[in-house]
Design a protein around this motif. Structure first.
Motif, PDB file in Angstrom:
ATOM      1  N   ALA A   1      44.925  23.892 -49.217  1.00 20.35           N
ATOM      2  CA  ALA A   1      45.824  22.953 -49.887  1.00 20.35           C
ATOM      3  C   ALA A   1      45.546  21.520 -49.435  1.00 20.35           C
ATOM      4  O   ALA A   1      45.518  20.597 -50.251  1.00 20.35           O
ATOM      5  CB  ALA A   1      47.284  23.329 -49.611  1.00 20.35           C
ATOM      6  N   TYR A   2      45.310  21.341 -48.146  1.00 21.29           N
ATOM      7  CA  TYR A   2      44.972  20.010 -47.631  1.00 21.29           C
ATOM      8  C   TYR A   2      43.670  19.509 -48.246  1.00 21.29           C
ATOM      9  O   TYR A   2      43.586  18.381 -48.728  1.00 21.29           O
ATOM     10  CB  TYR A   2      44.868  20.044 -46.105  1.00 21.29           C
ATOM     11  CG  TYR A   2      44.433  18.722 -45.527  1.00 21.29           C
ATOM     12  CD1 TYR A   2      45.340  17.686 -45.395  1.00 21.29           C
ATOM     13  CD2 TYR A   2      43.110  18.499 -45.166  1.00 21.29           C
ATOM     14  CE1 TYR A   2      44.941  16.456 -44.903  1.00 21.29           C
ATOM     15  CE2 TYR A   2      42.703  17.276 -44.675  1.00 21.29           C
ATOM     16  CZ  TYR A   2      43.615  16.255 -44.539  1.00 21.29           C
ATOM     17  OH  TYR A   2      43.211  15.039 -44.061  1.00 21.29           O
ATOM     18  N   GLN A   3      42.664  20.348 -48.222  1.00 21.05           N
ATOM     19  CA  GLN A   3      41.350  19.997 -48.750  1.00 21.05           C
ATOM     20  C   GLN A   3      41.427  19.620 -50.230  1.00 21.05           C
ATOM     21  O   GLN A   3      40.704  18.749 -50.703  1.00 21.05           O
ATOM     22  CB  GLN A   3      40.416  21.190 -48.555  1.00 21.05           C
ATOM     23  CG  GLN A   3      38.963  20.936 -48.776  1.00 21.05           C
ATOM     24  CD  GLN A   3      38.147  22.128 -48.301  1.00 21.05           C
ATOM     25  OE1 GLN A   3      38.334  22.629 -47.207  1.00 21.05           O
ATOM     26  NE2 GLN A   3      37.254  22.585 -49.150  1.00 21.05           N
TER      27      GLN A   3
ATOM     28  N   THR B   1      48.710  15.649 -49.107  1.00 18.88           N
ATOM     29  CA  THR B   1      48.719  14.221 -48.842  1.00 18.88           C
ATOM     30  C   THR B   1      47.866  13.537 -49.910  1.00 18.88           C
ATOM     31  O   THR B   1      47.209  14.212 -50.699  1.00 18.88           O
ATOM     32  CB  THR B   1      48.206  13.924 -47.413  1.00 18.88           C
ATOM     33  OG1 THR B   1      48.434  12.546 -47.126  1.00 18.88           O
ATOM     34  CG2 THR B   1      46.749  14.261 -47.258  1.00 18.88           C
ATOM     35  N   ALA B   2      47.887  12.249 -49.929  1.00 20.80           N
ATOM     36  CA  ALA B   2      47.127  11.515 -50.946  1.00 20.80           C
ATOM     37  C   ALA B   2      45.638  11.827 -50.841  1.00 20.80           C
ATOM     38  O   ALA B   2      45.104  11.935 -49.738  1.00 20.80           O
ATOM     39  CB  ALA B   2      47.348  10.011 -50.772  1.00 20.80           C
ATOM     40  N   PRO B   3      44.971  11.978 -51.971  1.00 20.75           N
ATOM     41  CA  PRO B   3      43.532  12.234 -51.949  1.00 20.75           C
ATOM     42  C   PRO B   3      42.751  11.193 -51.131  1.00 20.75           C
ATOM     43  O   PRO B   3      41.754  11.513 -50.501  1.00 20.75           O
ATOM     44  CB  PRO B   3      43.133  12.196 -53.426  1.00 20.75           C
ATOM     45  CG  PRO B   3      44.383  12.567 -54.152  1.00 20.75           C
ATOM     46  CD  PRO B   3      45.503  11.993 -53.332  1.00 20.75           C
TER      47      PRO B   3
ATOM     48  N   ALA C   1      40.105  11.993 -48.156  1.00 17.86           N
ATOM     49  CA  ALA C   1      38.751  11.427 -48.149  1.00 17.86           C
ATOM     50  C   ALA C   1      38.496  10.670 -46.846  1.00 17.86           C
ATOM     51  O   ALA C   1      37.419  10.789 -46.247  1.00 17.86           O
ATOM     52  CB  ALA C   1      38.554  10.504 -49.351  1.00 17.86           C
ATOM     53  N   ARG C   2      39.471   9.947 -46.374  1.00 18.11           N
ATOM     54  CA  ARG C   2      39.309   9.200 -45.118  1.00 18.11           C
ATOM     55  C   ARG C   2      39.154  10.154 -43.939  1.00 18.11           C
ATOM     56  O   ARG C   2      38.337   9.914 -43.049  1.00 18.11           O
ATOM     57  CB  ARG C   2      40.506   8.287 -44.903  1.00 18.11           C
ATOM     58  CG  ARG C   2      40.435   7.536 -43.606  1.00 18.11           C
ATOM     59  CD  ARG C   2      40.612   6.106 -43.833  1.00 18.11           C
ATOM     60  NE  ARG C   2      40.301   5.373 -42.624  1.00 18.11           N
ATOM     61  CZ  ARG C   2      40.546   4.114 -42.513  1.00 18.11           C
ATOM     62  NH1 ARG C   2      41.080   3.473 -43.516  1.00 18.11           N
ATOM     63  NH2 ARG C   2      40.244   3.486 -41.421  1.00 18.11           N
ATOM     64  N   ALA C   3      39.930  11.231 -43.917  1.00 16.58           N
ATOM     65  CA  ALA C   3      39.844  12.199 -42.820  1.00 16.58           C
ATOM     66  C   ALA C   3      38.471  12.854 -42.755  1.00 16.58           C
ATOM     67  O   ALA C   3      38.033  13.264 -41.685  1.00 16.58           O
ATOM     68  CB  ALA C   3      40.925  13.271 -42.984  1.00 16.58           C
ATOM     69  N   HIS C   4      37.817  12.954 -43.881  1.00 14.06           N
ATOM     70  CA  HIS C   4      36.507  13.606 -43.935  1.00 14.06           C
ATOM     71  C   HIS C   4      35.340  12.656 -43.646  1.00 14.06           C
ATOM     72  O   HIS C   4      34.185  13.036 -43.794  1.00 14.06           O
ATOM     73  CB  HIS C   4      36.317  14.285 -45.295  1.00 14.06           C
ATOM     74  CG  HIS C   4      37.120  15.531 -45.436  1.00 14.06           C
ATOM     75  ND1 HIS C   4      38.457  15.520 -45.746  1.00 14.06           N
ATOM     76  CD2 HIS C   4      36.782  16.827 -45.286  1.00 14.06           C
ATOM     77  CE1 HIS C   4      38.911  16.761 -45.790  1.00 14.06           C
ATOM     78  NE2 HIS C   4      37.912  17.572 -45.513  1.00 14.06           N
TER      79      HIS C   4
END
Length: 138
Positions: free
Chosen positions: A43-45, A50-52, A56-59
């Motif tokens: 779900a997170y992925q 949370t906002a896309p 993207a920033r976390a990755h």
């Protein structure tokens, strides 16, 4: 209430008999089943939690963890570039009582979740074996 085979309740086994302090609350010290952890990761992925833009920033690689520049701590997870497996995202954690490890092989579309309730065979060891079996079978 979760009771372990030695009679200890979850808070006694993991946090020494007192409610978790801010060190565990802040780092996400959670108890989960493998199914729940996998559901959360997917779900997170997918950007459902949370906002896309935050996903993207976390990755994105942020803080180098090795001299070769292959492993970075991102924003809440590890970002690695493996010459054989491509981009990998992962995180682990736990205690001597229980531990968990999730790993996503982004280029292969594979996400693995491993949990263990023992120190002799950790979730990290289980994940490494699952990964080896998966990639050796291909």
């Amino acid at each position: 209430m979760i009771i372990f085979e030695d009679g200890l309740a979850l808070d006694e086994a993991s946090w020494g008999g007192h409610p978790p302090g801010w060190t565990l609350i802040g780092n996400g010290g959670l108890a989960s089943s493998a199914r729940e952890l996998m559901a959360w990761r997917l779900a997170y992925q997918a950007g459902e939690l949370t906002a896309p833009e935050a996903v993207a920033r976390a990755h994105q690689p942020y803080q180098a963890e090795d001299q070769a520049g292959r492993s970075y701590y991102g924003y809440g997870l590890v970002v690695e570039d493996d010459p054989e497996r491509g981009r990998i995202y992962w995180h682990n954690g736990g205690s001597r009582r229980f531990n968990a490890h999730w790993r996503s092989y982004a280029d292969d579309g594979l996400t693995l979740v491993a949990l263990s309730n023992q120190w002799e065979v950790t979730a990290d060891q289980v994940e490494r074996r699952l990964s080896a079996v998966w990639f050796d079978a291909r």
